[in-house]
Enzyme design. Structure first.
Site, PDB file in Angstrom:
ATOM      1  N   THR A  82      12.788  -9.066   5.390  1.00 41.45           N
ATOM      2  CA  THR A  82      11.515  -9.469   4.873  1.00 41.45           C
ATOM      3  C   THR A  82      11.748  -9.505   3.587  1.00 41.45           C
ATOM      4  O   THR A  82      12.910  -9.401   2.478  1.00 41.45           O
ATOM      5  CB  THR A  82      11.330  -7.539   4.614  1.00 41.45           C
ATOM      6  OG1 THR A  82      12.343  -7.305   3.862  1.00 41.45           O
ATOM      7  CG2 THR A  82      10.246  -7.047   5.948  1.00 41.45           C
TER       8      THR A  82
ATOM      9  N   TRP B 105      -8.157   7.577  -6.511  1.00 42.25           N
ATOM     10  CA  TRP B 105      -7.625   6.206  -6.473  1.00 42.25           C
ATOM     11  C   TRP B 105      -8.985   4.637  -7.028  1.00 42.25           C
ATOM     12  O   TRP B 105      -9.694   5.311  -6.784  1.00 42.25           O
ATOM     13  CB  TRP B 105      -7.287   6.432  -4.688  1.00 42.25           C
ATOM     14  CG  TRP B 105      -6.330   6.837  -4.535  1.00 42.25           C
ATOM     15  CD1 TRP B 105      -5.574   8.005  -5.054  1.00 42.25           C
ATOM     16  CD2 TRP B 105      -5.592   6.634  -3.235  1.00 42.25           C
ATOM     17  NE1 TRP B 105      -4.827   8.238  -4.375  1.00 42.25           N
ATOM     18  CE2 TRP B 105      -4.921   7.892  -3.741  1.00 42.25           C
ATOM     19  CE3 TRP B 105      -6.232   6.090  -2.074  1.00 42.25           C
ATOM     20  CZ2 TRP B 105      -3.750   8.289  -2.358  1.00 42.25           C
ATOM     21  CZ3 TRP B 105      -5.038   6.898  -0.675  1.00 42.25           C
ATOM     22  CH2 TRP B 105      -4.432   7.345  -0.901  1.00 42.25           C
TER      23      TRP B 105
ATOM     24  N   GLU C  26       6.828  -7.583   9.938  1.00 44.35           N
ATOM     25  CA  GLU C  26       6.652  -6.545  10.860  1.00 44.35           C
ATOM     26  C   GLU C  26       5.631  -6.282  11.642  1.00 44.35           C
ATOM     27  O   GLU C  26       6.203  -5.746  12.450  1.00 44.35           O
ATOM     28  CB  GLU C  26       7.020  -5.049  10.000  1.00 44.35           C
ATOM     29  CG  GLU C  26       8.281  -4.984   8.805  1.00 44.35           C
ATOM     30  CD  GLU C  26       7.911  -5.230   7.161  1.00 44.35           C
ATOM     31  OE1 GLU C  26       7.497  -5.839   7.556  1.00 44.35           O
ATOM     32  OE2 GLU C  26       8.553  -4.872   6.793  1.00 44.35           O
TER      33      GLU C  26
ATOM     34  N   LYS D   8      -3.591   6.439  -8.781  1.00 44.88           N
ATOM     35  CA  LYS D   8      -4.124   6.441  -9.482  1.00 44.88           C
ATOM     36  C   LYS D   8      -4.818   7.835 -10.612  1.00 44.88           C
ATOM     37  O   LYS D   8      -3.842   8.386 -11.381  1.00 44.88           O
ATOM     38  CB  LYS D   8      -2.814   7.792  -8.425  1.00 44.88           C
ATOM     39  CG  LYS D   8      -2.354   7.603  -7.166  1.00 44.88           C
ATOM     40  CD  LYS D   8      -0.998   8.127  -6.963  1.00 44.88           C
ATOM     41  CE  LYS D   8      -0.443   6.949  -6.424  1.00 44.88           C
ATOM     42  NZ  LYS D   8       0.445   5.856  -6.095  1.00 44.88           N
TER      43      LYS D   8
END
Lengths: 550, 550
Positions: free
Chosen positions: A187, A449, A332, A444
């Protein structure tokens, strides 16, 4: 009851054998800029892959050992893609866009002894070699100034000379366990150290079958596939292995990834399927607007890596007849996680809300949404949670922890082995994923959210906005509030209040940013994603020119 | 190097979970003859499959145990296809066209304790029950006269009542090993005893992925798939599992397999993909010629099971715009072995020679040709040998030898584990298979081989010939010579000399049959293939009226 079926492993060697024999006349074409494109048959790729395996074996490469590549998308990289796993070694693709120190860290972590490198990338590799004690052999392919290699410690080989020196006998490909590692990809390490994913033969093979499904990219011998996504980026989304499996021709852009040569090669070579990140399509759109080319051969333009701005999809379709298909995945996930084909039988207007999702879940992949309290959320199109993923081509660990064993950080893998993606999203009742934000980028604010991505997409639909990135900044009253950083188009006339009211027509009032800052360009990671780390640092250090608009 | 991927088994339970959740609104439609078609959503199929599993578990069915089905193609059979393997039991599909004594032999061999049967098939099952000591439960689905079951020993259940009595809880599907048996299917036993192939979860899953490949049948949510091939015949060529995996709608013909209702259901329900044996298409062609219907929805008509006469392909295309795609396979190959899509970019004339082959080898399957001396032959388009096959969905043994273990007769499996098909054929350099004959049907004349199929295909292209079957008969001078048995069309005017000269324009002179005999119909096996055993016996017993023509 015992099954009576043959026990045949799913390996890259089977892809190599099949493609080079049954589709031997199919071609991989490598763009050379202004010169004649270079063409090579799959049969020749097969013969040369055997020679490459002979050569690597001669240099001491054994089963389970990594062989690194620092290469563009070209026929020689395809040969490494096929030969290295088929001989039981592990293809380790190096991301040439990483900072040099990170590249060196990764090569040391993997223990690379042999590197195959394109000549044009020697300026990147040569300065690292003094710091890479493990590297014993450098194999150089293609043109480039090799003088920097004059005094290095590793042995230097020319790719073509090395292949020419090998026996013409077929290589004795070993019978491998399908769960052995075939390829290693790190990654980009935007947070913490880079982490390696070791794909298995089984995962590469099954992923290639899925890429070739009609409901996915649908590669067949009738297709010409142009992987614009680099081969060092999640195996070019599986396209090289899938194309070789299906007998689809490959058009390789080499290092010519700029909008102008891309448009030229599409017009000249007439690919039918292509895939890349949104910034590539953004650049191609501007190029085609400025200097139109015939791009009508393309029937599938896949966009992934980050969310494609809906305005870009609309502009491409209206002005050039090209339909972008969004797909979602990550290193992944091999990466194919979902593809945003709409359900059948819908009008363009009805299909549009599906097309701007991250896509429909394919059969071999499972999704679930973990809520803030760890409970799993319903697929109702509104409940937002962290996406967790399971499947035969999904990582269940990272490569090489402290004891050399695979390791499973708790923020990346659930206790029952699912991948925790770090993406926040919703699932519709009919299996479409919509990502609203990265878990770390979500704002937040007062117990609610706010999706940074949603604000960005709306802003980028404004004609005066080229790019926009929204980050969370600390706020005494609300905990966090959004800051909009905006790249304005040359000659833009809109000011912050106008942009804020533009946004106000599209999202709830409490979500509107009060803080606005112009930036010359949004900082990007090595794979072209917005690098919000940099913006957060710039804000913290007072480097952004922030205006407050209420 | 260890891979870091999740270890997720490929199981039918994954297909069931995916299709019923992500494609819950997709429908399986079962034809009911003159009444309204019966429609059920994939979501309901999922709920009912769980109830079926609860019910079977309640009847004592445990992992590894067979559950027999004697059913047409319908939604309930689909439920058994999904529920039985998913609970770890083994779906045993019974061929309702077999002679009763063979059916009983197979049920005893498999040890079937539970049978799910369509009511309309009770006249076939009921008389067998006194001879089937193992059978404890008979579950009857759909209309039919149940009086024959009044005095039988096994417990009789009504399918719908049984399901309604189950808990509404989801079934606790066990986590299975992908190499466990999922389904059991016996060959029709044209030579010797029937032999069982026990498909694994892995083989069923991978085969479904291959069916859904764009280069194969290409099922997607946009398709409506009509499996005319019975579900007791090699899992309906994998279509039910593949469609449920891809979210393609299913149109099930139930027992309405005659040309007229087939044409009606195609016109009414507009399927896009269908598959069946050539005799089905022969019947449909005659029906459409006599009473045209709108069959324009079909873009893929797959023909397999035996070679499709080229004249049938041409007639269908010219008269009704339907393009037949040949595919090849057998019970032992799951069955997908090859599909005859031509290479891209060819004119119809250039494509034709490819379309009449058995097809192109897909990536997961390997072919080789064993010559008369056991050596493997080149793929040169002319060297003919016995086809041997390897791959993850190819049988490597048969179920249940004398000790209950899988067994591997030497005439069916090579020493290194490849399947010996008993088919004689050639491979082109570009991977297309052409079968010229069955090893047992080829005519060995004076040290040369004459293909019975080639003569048959040419004969059937003559306007006065409905069917033709050529068998080897003993000949003093040549060892064997061909005998042509011919079904002449009503009102035919051609005699044997004319047919012989028609053939003489198409094959070498030494291949021309001297012996000719009229037959009212070519005898067929239970799956509709020419039964040459019967013709050979009729010839040996002097029952054919043979004319000699030089």
């Amino acid at each position: 009851m015992l099954s009576t079926m043959q026990d045949v492993p799913l390996t890259v060697a089977r892809i190599l054998a099949h493609g080079s024999r049954v589709h031997g006349r199919t071609q991989v074409t490598t763009w050379t800029g202004t010169g004649e494109p270079h063409r090579r048959s799959f049969e020749d790729v097969g013969v040369r892959s055997a020679r490459l395996a002979h050569a690597l074996h001669g240099l001491g490469v054994r089963e389970g050992e990594p062989v690194a590549t620092l290469m563009w998308n070209n026929a020689e990289h395809l040969e490494a893609y096929l030969a290295v796993p088929s001989m039981g070694a592990v293809l380790h693709t190096l991301n040439l866009r990483l900072p040099p120190e990170q590249l060196a860290w990764i090569m040391r972590h993997a223990g690379d002894r042999v590197v195959v490198v394109n000549g044009s990338l020697l300026p990147l590799l040569a300065p690292l070699l003094p710091h890479l004690d493990d590297v014993e052999h450098v194999i150089v392919s293609g043109p480039g100034d090799r003088s920097a290699l004059a005094d290095v410690r590793p042995q230097v080989h020319d790719y073509e000379e090395l292949l020419a020196a090998q026996p013409a006998d077929p290589y004795p490909w070993p019978e491998l366990d399908e769960r052995q590692a075939a390829a290693l990809c790190y990654t980009s390490g935007t947070t913490g150290e880079p982490k390696g994913v070791a794909y298995s033969h089984r995962s590469v093979y099954l992923h290639a079958m899925e890429v070739n499904a009609a409901a996915s990219f649908g590669l067949t011998p009738a297709q010409i596939c142009l992987p614009v996504v680099p081969m060092f980026h999640v195996n070019a989304w599986g396209l090289p292995h899938a194309a070789f499996m299906a007998g689809a021709a490959l058009l390789m852009p080499d290092r010519f990834l700029q909008p102008a040569p891309l448009a030229d090669m599409i017009e000249a070579e007439r690919p039918t399927v292509t895939a890349g990140v949104p910034t590539i399509w953004q650049g191609l759109l501007a190029e085609l607007d400025a200097r139109p080319r015939d791009v009508s051969s393309l029937h599938t333009v896949v966009s992934g890596g980050s969310a494609c701005p809906p305005s870009l999809m609309k502009d491409f379709e209206e002005r050039h007849g090209l339909r972008i298909v969004q797909a979602w995945g990550m290193t992944e996930t091999s990466p194919l996680g979902s593809v945003a084909y709409p359900p059948p039988g819908l009008s363009p207007e009805e299909a549009w809300p599906y097309r701007i999702t991250q896509g429909l879940l394919p059969a071999s992949v499972e999704f679930r949404l973990a809520g803030p309290d760890g409970r799993f959320l319903p697929w109702d199109g509104t409940s937002a949670g962290e996406l967790e993923v399971r499947g035969p081509w999904i990582a269940g660990a990272y490569y090489g922890g402290k004891d050399g064993e695979p390791f499973r950080p708790a923020d990346k893998f659930s206790e029952d082995g699912w991948l925790r993606t770090g993406d926040i999203g919703t699932m519709s009742p009919d299996g479409y994923l919509t990502l609203t934000d990265r878990a770390k980028d979500v704002i937040k604010s007062g117990g609610e959210w706010i999706s940074s991505c949603e604000l960005e997409n709306h802003l980028m639909a404004h004609p005066d906005v080229t790019e926009a990135a929204v980050i969370a900044v600390p706020d005494e009253k609300w905990g966090e509030r959004p800051l909009a950083t905006v790249v304005l188009r040359d000659g833009a006339t809109a000011g912050w209040p106008e942009l804020r009211s533009f946004l106000g027509e599209r999202v709830a009032r409490w979500q509107l940013p009060e803080r606005w800052a112009p930036v010359p360009a949004v900082p990007k990671t090595s794979v072209g994603k917005f690098d919000k780390k940099v913006l957060r640092r710039q804000y913290a250090e007072g480097e952004l020119k922030v205006t407050v608009v209420d």
